[in-house]
Design a protein around this motif. Structure first.
Motif, PDB file in Angstrom:
ATOM      1  N   ASP B 181       1.452  30.057  71.591  1.00  0.00           N
ATOM      2  CA  ASP B 181       2.910  29.984  71.627  1.00  0.00           C
ATOM      3  C   ASP B 181       3.474  31.345  72.022  1.00  0.00           C
ATOM      4  O   ASP B 181       4.440  31.435  72.779  1.00  0.00           O
ATOM      5  N   ARG B 182       2.861  32.410  71.493  1.00  0.00           N
ATOM      6  CA  ARG B 182       3.200  33.761  71.936  1.00  0.00           C
ATOM      7  C   ARG B 182       1.925  34.360  72.517  1.00  0.00           C
ATOM      8  O   ARG B 182       1.108  34.909  71.793  1.00  0.00           O
ATOM      9  N   THR B 197       8.138  34.496  76.799  1.00  0.00           N
ATOM     10  CA  THR B 197       8.659  33.258  77.401  1.00  0.00           C
ATOM     11  C   THR B 197       7.915  32.004  76.971  1.00  0.00           C
ATOM     12  O   THR B 197       8.107  30.931  77.550  1.00  0.00           O
ATOM     13  N   THR B 199       6.457  28.607  75.337  1.00  0.00           N
ATOM     14  CA  THR B 199       7.114  27.356  74.967  1.00  0.00           C
ATOM     15  C   THR B 199       6.040  26.328  74.652  1.00  0.00           C
ATOM     16  O   THR B 199       5.027  26.249  75.362  1.00  0.00           O
ATOM     17  N   PRO B 200       6.234  25.526  73.618  1.00  0.00           N
ATOM     18  CA  PRO B 200       5.195  24.539  73.277  1.00  0.00           C
ATOM     19  C   PRO B 200       5.031  23.443  74.326  1.00  0.00           C
ATOM     20  O   PRO B 200       4.034  22.726  74.288  1.00  0.00           O
ATOM     21  N   VAL B 201       5.972  23.311  75.256  1.00  0.00           N
ATOM     22  CA  VAL B 201       5.778  22.249  76.260  1.00  0.00           C
ATOM     23  C   VAL B 201       4.571  22.525  77.147  1.00  0.00           C
ATOM     24  O   VAL B 201       4.080  21.628  77.834  1.00  0.00           O
ATOM     25  N   GLY B 237       5.430  30.817  81.484  1.00  0.00           N
ATOM     26  CA  GLY B 237       6.316  30.400  80.401  1.00  0.00           C
ATOM     27  C   GLY B 237       7.682  29.971  80.930  1.00  0.00           C
ATOM     28  O   GLY B 237       8.221  28.930  80.537  1.00  0.00           O
ATOM     29  N   ARG B 241       9.518  26.233  80.649  1.00  0.00           N
ATOM     30  CA  ARG B 241      10.881  25.982  80.156  1.00  0.00           C
ATOM     31  C   ARG B 241      11.727  25.268  81.205  1.00  0.00           C
ATOM     32  O   ARG B 241      12.501  24.356  80.885  1.00  0.00           O
ATOM     33  N   ALA B 244      10.711  21.680  81.430  1.00  0.00           N
ATOM     34  CA  ALA B 244      11.167  20.902  80.278  1.00  0.00           C
ATOM     35  C   ALA B 244      12.638  20.512  80.419  1.00  0.00           C
ATOM     36  O   ALA B 244      13.076  19.497  79.870  1.00  0.00           O
ATOM     37  N   ARG B 245      13.404  21.318  81.133  1.00  0.00           N
ATOM     38  CA  ARG B 245      14.799  20.931  81.372  1.00  0.00           C
ATOM     39  C   ARG B 245      14.893  19.690  82.253  1.00  0.00           C
ATOM     40  O   ARG B 245      15.906  19.004  82.272  1.00  0.00           O
TER      41      ARG B 245
ATOM     42  N   ALA C  18       5.880  25.122  67.392  1.00  0.00           N
ATOM     43  CA  ALA C  18       5.249  26.331  67.930  1.00  0.00           C
ATOM     44  C   ALA C  18       3.727  26.197  67.962  1.00  0.00           C
ATOM     45  O   ALA C  18       3.072  26.636  68.900  1.00  0.00           O
ATOM     46  N   VAL C 266      11.533  18.961  72.921  1.00  0.00           N
ATOM     47  CA  VAL C 266      11.848  20.268  72.312  1.00  0.00           C
ATOM     48  C   VAL C 266      13.349  20.371  72.056  1.00  0.00           C
ATOM     49  O   VAL C 266      14.141  19.722  72.720  1.00  0.00           O
TER      50      VAL C 266
END
Lengths: 266, 266, 266, 266
Positions: B181-182, B197, B199-201, B237, B241, B244-245, C18, C266
């Motif tokens: 995750d990080r 940046t 993200t779990p996705v 990352g 994100r 995911a949008r 996470a 998410v």
């Protein structure tokens, strides 16, 4: 040294008429790629399909790949079986073996305009084809980058790229499209053009295949070799710039963007 | 513990110049995937094509799949036949049989920067390749997730992920990109970065392949292994994100989104 | 007779954390399609990839087609070789020969939730698998249309579709998703739902495959069979309506639209 | 000489009802293309999928190509194995060998409406199939361009295209769709239509395949041959115009645009 403008390209671009049909618009033959390098075939056909010709025929070892990506194309394994076309594109991804040489010879033996690129240029240098080339009456356009130019001309273009291109054009009796940041088009009769739309984003694998395909379509649609080369370089550059506005540029991106920058045909 | 910012990535990102050509931008070699796992090859090549290199070469058993999806790539069956590149990516979907080990050995025997992922990490642990690894002068980046880390390091990273990554980097003499995750990037010389940046996705099959491909493209374009790893994790990352949008996130979606988030090269 | 609302679907939909990683999100196994009917495999995998599971495994004769279209999938030829999953989807395009029956038996022999559709339902009726079905402890969801229902139940659902679905659910000890303009979901314990999002545009070949794949992904992500079936039907209907706003509706259009209507993770 | 309007097409277009299911909407059979000319199959199926039928079956040598591009299609190698349909499209890319003739004979031997195009027209002229054609009770639509017309009718259509089309329709007892800038539809009973949506951008390889597929879908959905031909020509022209607004027009572009111009079915 002339510099083309958008209005030139628009003026030269073939327009459709009520009586147009696919054969009257011109048929372009693409003899590029191979089983080993099928991508070159797919890309040059992409370029051709953005042009004004009414139909694309493909001949070569990448027929399966071409048909999967471009279902409107008629494909055969060999140039000799391809049926009637009005111009040929030959070279990139063709390989340099005997089979490739045979295909190139078959293309050169026609009385049609041809575009020669990449492996076709290597075959010209290595083989006994220089004679066949110089005996040829029908127009030829060659599209070397600097290293290919050096192999054809016996030396790098150097600082005077216009002069170098003109000398090669005269010696080969061919239109020379010397690729670079500022692409030069030189004719055997001593005219030269500098393309104003160049962009370094075209420095990526496969973009030259797209250019060659478009150029062939313009020849099949009966543009003169000079205008076809100038127009293809101009639009290829525009397509590279447009592609770069959308993200990182690969050759398929250039082919896609090319469709958005070519003049309307109606 | 450093945290990269967008301005760092932009500053590091290679810019095109008028004289750029595809070889001068760098050529990245991708030795991933196999006849059994062709998707890994397609995905890592997708990642590579979003990066700054001028050309992508693929070597492996998924050449047909790669060429169908990415026509600008030059593909061969084996690393030994691939031609010149400036960096290699090796591992995901390669399998762990003798043929896979041979490919990995060939990659390691070069003096080029390499990215090792997935099956390559398994082969390192199982085989006699640890020696070859430590004798190597050229840079290595490894990109393990937690379980792969455990196999390499002999134990899970635990709560002190930074310390664990630094210890592995030192022991392997390699840049370690520990996914999570990080994500943590650790260098053999003791520097560490935390990627902001995450993200779990990205917790979906195949996203690591995209990351490895991008990383390889950055190495081929002559970024340092440290910067290449930090930039690849950062952009990966962002891509997750962005994807995911747009909807549920699969690995091809990450590759697509990556093209929308990388810095411009002109 | 309950009617689900959008807020129910959102509430049930698995959320990422996470610490999520691809295996913890669930892996769905797809055993559909065949060399003869590869499209069913491609479509059910499309549906699965829109769902919340972290990974999709495919097992069957259409592996080549699936991998070409969906590179993030891990594919094998047989269920027995597929590796670990948390739910199976089996049936559409599988065929009804002995090989198909073997695959279905292997799926039923697991202790995992399964979705059975199309050819799997035919095999249940024809074969000696009814016993295996009734001995099974793990959940089953069947997704018949009216004619398939008639084969399973011995007669058409008739006017009382809710009653008919409930009787079949009780007799089969399975959740029954009876497809139609107003799809009914019935549980063995006697609960029934009517889906409010139905649309006749889903009356086109292959849409059921997309539904089954999504349903499997929800099961793999640990939704209860009842909720998985209700949510899948609800979102499938929304996707059909969304697809119809864009043009004529084919099954791939439904799969594409599905990605635009599922809740965010998410 | 009638000229259809948009309101006619909308009025004729089949509408979905709550009870619609894929078989009740009609199933169209496509017997086009071959291993040598797979693109024709892909394109005619594209046209069919834009139409109102609920399902598309393909029979022929291009099954692999069709399934890769259109996963909702059920494909077989031969017409005889295709299962139940309500109309057939036969001809383009079929070839003219004995195997092709067998497929055409099988199609003509049904009591279903058929669309005949391209190679099927050549086979009619060359072979002994004229008898079979004239004995046929079920409707036939032929879609010749001028050269095909000349082969069927023994001479070019000349200036009176309406009269020429009516004479051929009467002689063949078939609806004749004579392609051109202003496409003419003529019925055996002496009615004629002039299509108002023609555009020269359709003068490109493969667009006729798309038209034939759409026409077949309309027949399968139980439109009369006359209305099906008039509606298909009208929408095909609109699609060409729409495609031209987006860039250079290839046959796949027409198929894509067709989806944006057909009337809504709900």
């Amino acid at each position: 040294l002339a510099v083309p403008e958008w209005s030139d390209i628009v003026e030269w671009w073939p327009r459709l008429e009520a009586a147009s049909e696919k054969y009257s618009r011109g048929v372009v033959g693409i003899a590029t790629g191979s089983a080993t390098y099928p991508g070159a075939a797919v890309l040059s056909v992409s370029g051709a399909l953005a042009g004004p010709a009414g139909m694309v025929r493909y001949a070569g070892g990448a027929a399966g790949h071409v048909l999967r990506e471009h279902p409107s194309v008629i494909a055969t394994k060999r140039v000799a079986d391809a049926g009637r076309v009005q111009a040929w594109v030959c070279g990139s991804g063709l390989g340099t073996d005997e089979a490739a040489a045979t295909e190139l010879r078959t293309v050169l033996a026609t009385s049609l305009p041809v575009v020669l690129d990449a492996d076709a240029l290597t075959l010209l240098v290595n083989g006994s084809m220089a004679d066949q080339l110089r005996r040829r009456d029908a127009p030829i356009v060659v599209t070397p980058h600097d290293r290919e130019f050096a192999r054809l001309a016996g030396g790098e273009p150097g600082d005077d790229r216009v002069g170098a291109a003109l000398r090669l054009a005269s010696w080969m009796n061919a239109v020379v499209l010397l690729k670079g940041d500022r692409t030069i088009i030189a004719t055997p009769s001593g005219r030269a053009w500098a393309n104003p739309t160049g962009t370094p984003v075209l420095a990526t694998g496969g973009t030259g295949d797209v250019l060659a395909g478009l150029l062939g379509s313009l020849l099949a649609a009966r543009l003169s070799p000079e205008r076809a080369a100038v127009a293809a370089a101009y639009l290829h550059g525009l397509a590279g710039r447009e592609a770069a506005r959308r993200g990182p540029v690969t050759a398929p991106d250039v082919a896609t963007a090319l469709r958005d920058v070519v003049p309307a045909s109606v």
